[in-house]
Design a protein around this motif. Structure first.
Motif, PDB file in Angstrom:
ATOM      1  N   THR A  28      -4.787  52.959  83.404  1.00 30.84           N
ATOM      2  CA  THR A  28      -5.570  53.263  84.601  1.00 30.84           C
ATOM      3  C   THR A  28      -5.057  52.411  85.764  1.00 30.84           C
ATOM      4  N   ASP A  29      -5.813  52.413  86.872  1.00 27.93           N
ATOM      5  CA  ASP A  29      -5.383  51.622  88.025  1.00 27.93           C
ATOM      6  C   ASP A  29      -5.995  50.225  88.029  1.00 27.93           C
ATOM      7  N   THR A  30      -6.692  49.877  86.910  1.00 29.71           N
ATOM      8  CA  THR A  30      -7.394  48.591  86.854  1.00 29.71           C
ATOM      9  C   THR A  30      -7.177  47.908  85.510  1.00 29.71           C
ATOM     10  N   ILE A  31      -6.800  46.638  85.561  1.00 30.03           N
ATOM     11  CA  ILE A  31      -6.728  45.820  84.341  1.00 30.03           C
ATOM     12  C   ILE A  31      -8.159  45.451  83.943  1.00 30.03           C
ATOM     13  N   LYS A  32      -8.560  45.827  82.738  1.00 33.04           N
ATOM     14  CA  LYS A  32      -9.915  45.543  82.263  1.00 33.04           C
ATOM     15  C   LYS A  32      -9.873  44.532  81.121  1.00 33.04           C
ATOM     16  N   ALA A  33     -11.055  44.102  80.711  1.00 39.02           N
ATOM     17  CA  ALA A  33     -11.144  43.082  79.671  1.00 39.02           C
ATOM     18  C   ALA A  33     -10.487  43.531  78.370  1.00 39.02           C
ATOM     19  N   ILE A  34     -10.589  44.836  78.068  1.00 42.81           N
ATOM     20  CA  ILE A  34     -10.029  45.343  76.812  1.00 42.81           C
ATOM     21  C   ILE A  34      -8.501  45.280  76.796  1.00 42.81           C
ATOM     22  N   HIS A  35      -7.888  45.137  77.973  1.00 40.04           N
ATOM     23  CA  HIS A  35      -6.433  45.069  78.060  1.00 40.04           C
ATOM     24  C   HIS A  35      -5.907  43.647  77.843  1.00 40.04           C
ATOM     25  N   LEU A  36      -6.795  42.680  77.836  1.00 40.59           N
ATOM     26  CA  LEU A  36      -6.375  41.284  77.664  1.00 40.59           C
ATOM     27  C   LEU A  36      -6.218  40.963  76.181  1.00 40.59           C
ATOM     28  N   PRO A  37      -5.411  39.952  75.849  1.00 40.60           N
ATOM     29  CA  PRO A  37      -5.179  39.599  74.444  1.00 40.60           C
ATOM     30  C   PRO A  37      -6.471  39.223  73.736  1.00 40.60           C
ATOM     31  N   PRO A  38      -6.553  39.439  72.417  1.00 34.17           N
ATOM     32  CA  PRO A  38      -7.766  39.096  71.648  1.00 34.17           C
ATOM     33  C   PRO A  38      -8.178  37.634  71.785  1.00 34.17           C
ATOM     34  N   THR A  39      -7.207  36.734  71.975  1.00 33.13           N
ATOM     35  CA  THR A  39      -7.552  35.308  72.087  1.00 33.13           C
ATOM     36  C   THR A  39      -8.464  35.047  73.278  1.00 33.13           C
ATOM     37  N   LEU A  40      -8.268  35.751  74.385  1.00 33.93           N
ATOM     38  CA  LEU A  40      -9.118  35.574  75.564  1.00 33.93           C
ATOM     39  C   LEU A  40     -10.498  36.165  75.337  1.00 33.93           C
ATOM     40  N   GLN A  41     -10.578  37.321  74.666  1.00 29.45           N
ATOM     41  CA  GLN A  41     -11.861  37.970  74.415  1.00 29.45           C
ATOM     42  C   GLN A  41     -12.686  37.177  73.410  1.00 29.45           C
ATOM     43  N   ILE A  42     -12.021  36.608  72.423  1.00 29.09           N
ATOM     44  CA  ILE A  42     -12.719  35.796  71.428  1.00 29.09           C
ATOM     45  C   ILE A  42     -13.279  34.541  72.074  1.00 29.09           C
ATOM     46  N   ILE A  85     -11.410  39.165  85.169  1.00 31.17           N
ATOM     47  CA  ILE A  85     -11.232  37.936  85.956  1.00 31.17           C
ATOM     48  C   ILE A  85     -12.058  36.804  85.356  1.00 31.17           C
ATOM     49  N   ASP A  86     -13.302  37.110  84.985  1.00 32.35           N
ATOM     50  CA  ASP A  86     -14.165  36.089  84.370  1.00 32.35           C
ATOM     51  C   ASP A  86     -13.524  35.517  83.121  1.00 32.35           C
ATOM     52  N   MET A  87     -12.931  36.378  82.309  1.00 33.31           N
ATOM     53  CA  MET A  87     -12.289  35.916  81.071  1.00 33.31           C
ATOM     54  C   MET A  87     -11.061  35.049  81.377  1.00 33.31           C
ATOM     55  N   LEU A  88     -10.300  35.453  82.384  1.00 35.04           N
ATOM     56  CA  LEU A  88      -9.113  34.669  82.761  1.00 35.04           C
ATOM     57  C   LEU A  88      -9.517  33.283  83.258  1.00 35.04           C
ATOM     58  N   ILE A  89     -10.593  33.219  84.049  1.00 38.25           N
ATOM     59  CA  ILE A  89     -11.035  31.942  84.612  1.00 38.25           C
ATOM     60  C   ILE A  89     -11.592  31.023  83.528  1.00 38.25           C
ATOM     61  N   GLN A  90     -12.313  31.585  82.561  1.00 37.85           N
ATOM     62  CA  GLN A  90     -12.981  30.767  81.543  1.00 37.85           C
ATOM     63  C   GLN A  90     -12.034  30.270  80.457  1.00 37.85           C
ATOM     64  N   TYR A  91     -10.928  30.953  80.258  1.00 39.52           N
ATOM     65  CA  TYR A  91     -10.003  30.581  79.178  1.00 39.52           C
ATOM     66  C   TYR A  91      -9.331  29.236  79.477  1.00 39.52           C
ATOM     67  N   HIS A  92      -9.005  28.472  78.422  1.00 39.35           N
ATOM     68  CA  HIS A  92      -8.488  27.106  78.611  1.00 39.35           C
ATOM     69  C   HIS A  92      -6.968  27.036  78.756  1.00 39.35           C
ATOM     70  N   TRP A  93      -6.231  28.111  78.533  1.00 38.11           N
ATOM     71  CA  TRP A  93      -4.804  28.235  78.783  1.00 38.11           C
ATOM     72  C   TRP A  93      -3.956  27.072  78.221  1.00 38.11           C
ATOM     73  N   PRO A  94      -3.894  26.964  76.908  1.00 37.94           N
ATOM     74  CA  PRO A  94      -3.045  25.916  76.313  1.00 37.94           C
ATOM     75  C   PRO A  94      -1.559  26.117  76.605  1.00 37.94           C
ATOM     76  N   GLY A  95      -1.168  27.387  76.833  1.00 42.53           N
ATOM     77  CA  GLY A  95       0.234  27.670  77.151  1.00 42.53           C
ATOM     78  C   GLY A  95       0.529  27.672  78.633  1.00 42.53           C
ATOM     79  N   ASN A  96      -0.484  27.337  79.442  1.00 45.23           N
ATOM     80  CA  ASN A  96      -0.340  27.195  80.890  1.00 45.23           C
ATOM     81  C   ASN A  96       0.139  28.481  81.581  1.00 45.23           C
TER      82      ASN A  96
END
Length: 519
Positions: free
Chosen positions: A440-454, A412-423
């Protein structure tokens, strides 16, 4: 004797005149402080009663606080706070009985907290204080200073009677204004409640958002949904313009008629003209039969022209004629066809700049820009990110028959902090990818695209390291365990198959507060 009698009559008339002037102001007053200020001013001008002060009980603190103090500074008013029973004013409120202090310089109970009178030891002032009552309940006090040249006499008792009458008027006015203000507040609260209910009732299907920016969009849509006005949807790519166009159609009077979409940027000029207006057989090479255009297909319904800023000048001219005349010609035909179509256009271009540069016709711009609706980018409505993410999670988990219940805190923190150029479109793709690779039953940070983690962990001076990745993963596991075990560290240690000592050490190391995860 006659002279003294006449003097008393004159004083009585003066009192009546003063009360009349005050009652006029109080009767029409809507602002309590303003009307009391004026009242204290009249006491000073007409009755030589100085430092007129109205003190009211604060229901929250239970203390007496100055509501209005004529001739006293703002700092003095702040200092003028008393407990009930404290000082002369506090005693009047406690007993409900008026008090006359003949010489304030000789009265130890006179506290002079406002410090508005200077050195009271050198002054020959009298202090009169009466309770302000409503239905036998004391709500405050009215006090004044007065200098009696001949010392305390019957005049002081007359003044006390006058102030008692005035305090009754002040009490009535205070309760009336408070009742009006309370009614206004209740109406305001009811209005907000109705607006929230209306907002929920009018929520547009498939458009998710509770932010103020999206509430503005919803309101604009509902204002124009049943009209025939041309709507121009503005905003970056991926903000949901197509969804709004559908909402305008399916929530309006034309919902039972066709909704036709044309992507103006996807077709070359010659094909776009044929798509919009149709053509007759033999109109051009390859036109082997008559074709019905999108305007005819949308008859009685809505035609959505996406990426309207990309059309050529010649198509702009023909489109302008349709918008103005509500009629058009098929290619290769001289016959005009009348059309009843609601036009909705969308663009992510700066049309004003295009008009100045001559790339877009000014007259067509004004014809299209009848009712513009601006779609905010996702970075300007961050409060909607989690709402959208959960909406897409439920949608794609259902589609892919996966039991994924939630999104982890770090994700969630990564989703909130990302600038979302593609909206919103980029967020949708991001969550769909996460659902597909999550086991698993939970979406974790490792499941998000590399652009968000970077974006969260990497900078030019601090590249993504193995240590940072391990720490992030460890922190996420501990938080996930605390959530599942209601913040209980012992149960979390057992859940993660480790010792309580290690869990406590890691919680301290990562600055995690277990109390936050208690339900």
């Amino acid at each position: 004797m006659i002279t003294e009698h006449n003097s008393r009559i004159e004083e009585r008339l003066q009192d009546l005149s003063c009360l009349y002037e005050i009652s006029k102001r109080l009767a029409s007053a809507m602002d309590l402080r303003d009307c009391l200020e004026r009242t204290m001013g009249l006491l000073s001008e007409m009755k030589q009663m100085e430092n007129g002060t109205v003190t009211i009980i604060n229901p929250l603190t239970g203390k007496l606080e100055i509501e209005v103090a004529y001739g006293i500074t703002a700092e003095g008013r702040k200092r003028g706070k008393y407990k009930i029973g404290e000082g002369i004013t506090g005693r009047v409120v406690a007993t409900g009985e008026p008090i006359i202090v003949p010489h304030i310089s000789e009265e130890p109970l006179f506290l002079n907290r406002t410090r508005s009178r200077g050195d009271i030891k050198e002054q020959n002032r009298s202090f009169l204080c009466v309770p302000i009552k409503h239905s036998n309940n004391v709500i405050g006090a009215l006090s004044i200073d007065r200098v009696y040249e001949d010392g305390i006499s019957e005049q002081a008792n007359t003044d006390l009677q006058f102030l008692t009458v005035l305090s009754g008027l002040i009490a009535q006015t205070t309760m009336r204004i408070q009742a009006v203000n309370q009614e206004k507040e209740e109406l305001h609260t009811e209005n907000l409640k109705l607006k929230r209910e209306l907002s929920q009732k009018n929520r547009i299907n498939d458009i998710v958002g509770n932010s103020s920016r999206m509430q503005d969009v919803f309101e604009m849509v509902h204002r124009v949904v049943d009209s025939n006005a041309t709507v121009l949807l503005r905003g970056e790519s991926g903000t949901g313009k197509t969804l709004v166009a559908k909402a305008l159609h399916y929530n309006g009077r034309r919902k039972d008629s066709p909704f036709v979409v044309v992507n103006c940027s996807a077709l070359p000029e010659t094909l776009l003209e044929s798509e919009l207006f149709g053509h007759e057989k033999g109109a051009f090479t390859g036109a082997n039969e008559r074709k019905i255009g999108r305007f005819e297909q949308a008859e009685g319904g809505t035609l959505f022209l996406d990426e309207i800023g990309e059309i050529s000048n010649s198509v702009q001219v023909k489109l302008l004629n349709v918008v103005q005349e509500r009629s058009f010609q098929r290619l290769g035909s001289t016959k005009f066809i009348e059309c009843d179509v609601r036009l909705v256009a969308a663009t992510n271009r700066d049309l004003e700049s295009a008009v100045r540069e001559g790339a877009f016709r000014e007259d067509l711009y004004y014809r299209l820009n009848v009712f513009p609706v601006y779609m905010p980018p996702l970075r300007e409505r961050r409060t909607d990110i989690l709402l959208l993410a959960e909406f897409f999670l439920e949608k794609f988990a259902t589609e892919n028959k996966k039991k994924i219940r939630r999104i982890s805190t770090s994700a969630i923190d990564m989703l909130i902090q990302y600038h979302w150029p593609g909206n919103v479109r980029e967020l949708q793709n991001c969550i769909e990818r996460a659902v597909l690779i999550c086991d698993t039953d939970t979406i974790k940070a490792i499941h998000l695209p590399p652009t968000l983690q970077i974006s969260e962990t990497r900078t030019e001076d601090n590249p993504l390291s193995l240590t940072a990745s391990v720490e992030n993963f460890e922190k996420e596991l501990i938080i996930d365990g605390l959530k599942k075990n209601n913040g209980n560290q012992t149960k979390t240690a057992k859940y993660l198959d480790t010792s309580l000592r290690i869990i406590n050490y890691k919680i301290h190391q990562y600055n995690i507060d277990p109390k936050k995860y208690k339900i």
